[in-house]
Enzyme design. Structure first.
Site, PDB file in Angstrom:
ATOM      1  N   ASP A 205       0.947  -0.919  -0.406  1.00 56.44           N
ATOM      2  CA  ASP A 205       0.176  -0.205  -0.547  1.00 56.44           C
ATOM      3  C   ASP A 205       0.978   1.314   0.192  1.00 56.44           C
ATOM      4  O   ASP A 205       1.715   2.003   1.013  1.00 56.44           O
ATOM      5  CB  ASP A 205      -0.953  -0.234   1.118  1.00 56.44           C
ATOM      6  CG  ASP A 205      -2.107   0.607   1.291  1.00 56.44           C
ATOM      7  OD1 ASP A 205      -2.561   1.729  -0.012  1.00 56.44           O
ATOM      8  OD2 ASP A 205      -2.551   1.655   2.140  1.00 56.44           O
TER       9      ASP A 205
ATOM     10  N   ASN B  99      10.494   6.366   0.748  1.00 61.29           N
ATOM     11  CA  ASN B  99       9.768   7.315  -1.156  1.00 61.29           C
ATOM     12  C   ASN B  99       9.187   6.171  -1.840  1.00 61.29           C
ATOM     13  O   ASN B  99      10.350   5.591  -2.099  1.00 61.29           O
ATOM     14  CB  ASN B  99      10.630   8.564  -1.066  1.00 61.29           C
ATOM     15  CG  ASN B  99       9.668   9.288  -1.982  1.00 61.29           C
ATOM     16  OD1 ASN B  99       8.847   9.252  -2.715  1.00 61.29           O
ATOM     17  ND2 ASN B  99      10.137  10.748  -2.770  1.00 61.29           N
TER      18      ASN B  99
ATOM     19  N   ASP C 111      -1.830  12.507  -2.458  1.00 66.17           N
ATOM     20  CA  ASP C 111      -2.205  13.825  -2.083  1.00 66.17           C
ATOM     21  C   ASP C 111      -1.651  14.554  -2.966  1.00 66.17           C
ATOM     22  O   ASP C 111      -1.355  13.942  -4.515  1.00 66.17           O
ATOM     23  CB  ASP C 111      -0.470  14.041  -1.425  1.00 66.17           C
ATOM     24  CG  ASP C 111      -0.691  15.937  -0.843  1.00 66.17           C
ATOM     25  OD1 ASP C 111      -1.456  16.738  -1.765  1.00 66.17           O
ATOM     26  OD2 ASP C 111       0.114  16.218  -0.104  1.00 66.17           O
TER      27      ASP C 111
ATOM     28  N   ASP D 259     -11.016  11.030  -4.504  1.00 65.16           N
ATOM     29  CA  ASP D 259     -11.822  12.066  -4.046  1.00 65.16           C
ATOM     30  C   ASP D 259     -11.771  12.707  -4.929  1.00 65.16           C
ATOM     31  O   ASP D 259     -12.818  13.481  -5.169  1.00 65.16           O
ATOM     32  CB  ASP D 259     -12.480  11.946  -2.533  1.00 65.16           C
ATOM     33  CG  ASP D 259     -11.505  12.860  -2.491  1.00 65.16           C
ATOM     34  OD1 ASP D 259     -11.590  13.971  -1.961  1.00 65.16           O
ATOM     35  OD2 ASP D 259     -10.054  12.405  -2.245  1.00 65.16           O
TER      36      ASP D 259
END
Length: 317
Positions: free
Chosen positions: A136, A189, A214, A250
Site C-alpha cells: 500500500d 518514498n 496527495d 476523491d
C-alpha cells in the site's frame, strides 16, 4: 493519503437521544455489495478480503434528527473512522510515538526523501517471506492495511510505505500490539524505493494500492504526485502475472491522471473486462470498493457527499 485522522474511542451503538418528538433513528448506510473475486490465472488466495458472492456488508450508524440539528452536527469523520475500524481495538495511546500530529502535505521531492530506503531482511520482517505480498503506497495511519492483514494471517503479507515517520512508527506499534507477523510499515518514498524493495522480496507481488494520494493541485506541483511513469514501470516490472493494481481518489483530476497512466499499458486490463461482476458507471469507474473496508480519506469524502473514483487493473499472463 491526503488526510489522516487520529484514533478515537469507538462510539457506542446505543446512544441516548434527547426527548424531542421529532427525533428518530435510522441507518445512514446503505447496503453495499462486496464481491468475492479470486486473482485470475494465479493459484493463490486473493489478498483482498474474501466474502461470499452474495455477502453484503451492512454498516449501521445511529443518529438523531430534529428541527434544530443536522446529520453533520451529530456525526464526524473521526467517529466514523473509529466505528469502521472498531474490531481492530487499537490502543489509543502510544508512548513510543508521543504527539501524533503530523503535516498533511509533504514534499516527496525533498532532499530527505531522495535517498532510497534500505532493504530490510524480509525473513526478520515477516514470519513467512515467501507469502504473496500486497504493498500500500501512501498507507497513512495504517489502519486500512492492518484490517486486511488481520483477516489474512498465514495467507498474505502486507507492506505499507509512508513518508511521515511518526505514522510509520505508530503503525508498527499497532501491528506489534495486534501480533501481526504478516504486516510491516516502512518510512520510504515509493518513487525512489519501490523498485529495490519489490524486486528484493522473495515471494510474488500480487497487489499494489494507491488510495487517495496527495492531489498537489497546483500545476507546478504536479511533479510531486506519487504516480509518475517511473513508479508505474516499477510496479509493472515487479507485479506477478495476474497481479492487481487498485487506485482511487476523491479528486477527479487525480483519479483521471492515475487512470490514464494504467490505461496506456496494453498488458494491464481493467477488472470489469476480465470479470463483469465488477460493475462500473457509464464513465468506467467502479461502483463499489472491492476491498471490504474504506480508507479514512474515503470515509471523510463520502461523509461530505463527494464521489470516490476507483479503478482496478489486472496484469495479463
Amino acid at each position: 493519503m491526503a488526510v489522516i485522522f487520529s484514533h478515537f474511542h469507538t462510539p457506542s451503538i446505543t446512544m441516548v437521544l434527547p426527548k424531542v418528538a421529532s427525533c428518530f433513528c435510522r441507518s445512514l448506510f446503505s447496503q453495499s455489495t462486496i464481491y468475492n473475486h479470486q486473482l485470475l490465472h494465479y493459484p493463490i488466495q486473493n489478498p483482498i478480503f474474501n466474502f461470499n458472492s452474495n455477502c453484503q456488508r451492512i454498516r449501521t450508524r445511529v443518529t438523531k434528527f430534529s428541527e434544530a440539528s443536522s446529520v453533520t452536527d451529530v456525526i464526524s469523520s473521526p467517529n466514523l473512522v473509529a466505528l469502521e475500524y472498531a474490531d481492530l481495538k487499537l490502543p489509543i495511546n502510544c508512548e513510543e510515538v508521543g504527539n501524533i500530529r503530523v503535516r498533511q502535505h509533504v514534499n516527496p521531492l525533498s532532499t530527505a526523501l531522495s535517498v532510497p530506503a534500505e532493504v530490510p531482511d524480509w525473513n526478520d520482517v515477516f514470519k513467512d517471506s515467501s507469502l504473496p505480498l500486497m504493498v500500500d503506497i501512501g498507507c497513512g495511519s495504517g489502519r486500512f492495511l492492518l484490517w486486511l492483514a488481520k483477516r489474512n494471517i498465514g495467507s498474505n503479507n502486507y507492506l505499507g510505505l509512508e513518508i511521515r515517520k511518526k505514522l510509520v512508527k505508530r503503525s508498527n506499534f499497532w501491528a506489534k500490539e495486534l501480533s501481526l507477523s504478516n504486516t510491516h510499515f516502512m518510512f520510504a518514498n515509493a518513487t525512489t524505493s519501490f523498485q529495490q524493495l519489490a524486486s528484493s522480496y522473495p515471494g510474488p507481488l500480487v497487489l499494489v494500492s494507491i488510495l487517495c494520494p496527495d492531489p498537489h493541485f497546483k500545476k507546478r506541483h504536479h511533479k510531486r504526485r506519487v504516480l509518475q511513469k517511473p513508479l508505474v514501470d516499477s510496479i509493472l516490472d515487479n507485479l506477478t502475472s495476474g497481479g492487481q493494481v487498485f487506485v482511487q481518489s476523491d479528486v477527479h483530476e487525480v483519479a483521471v491522471d492515475m487512470r490514464n497512466q494504467f490505461d496506456s499499458v496494453p498488458d494491464m486490463l481493467h477488472i470489469d473486462v476480465i470479470d463483469p461482476n465488477f460493475g462500473c458507471d457509464p464513465d468506467g469507474w467502479l461502483l463499489n470498493n472491492p476491498m471490504g473496508i474504506r480508507t479514512e480519506r474515503e470515509i471523510h469524502a463520502e461523509l461530505e457527499g463527494a464521489k470516490v473514483y476507483r479503478r482496478m487493473y489486472q496484469k495479463g499472463t
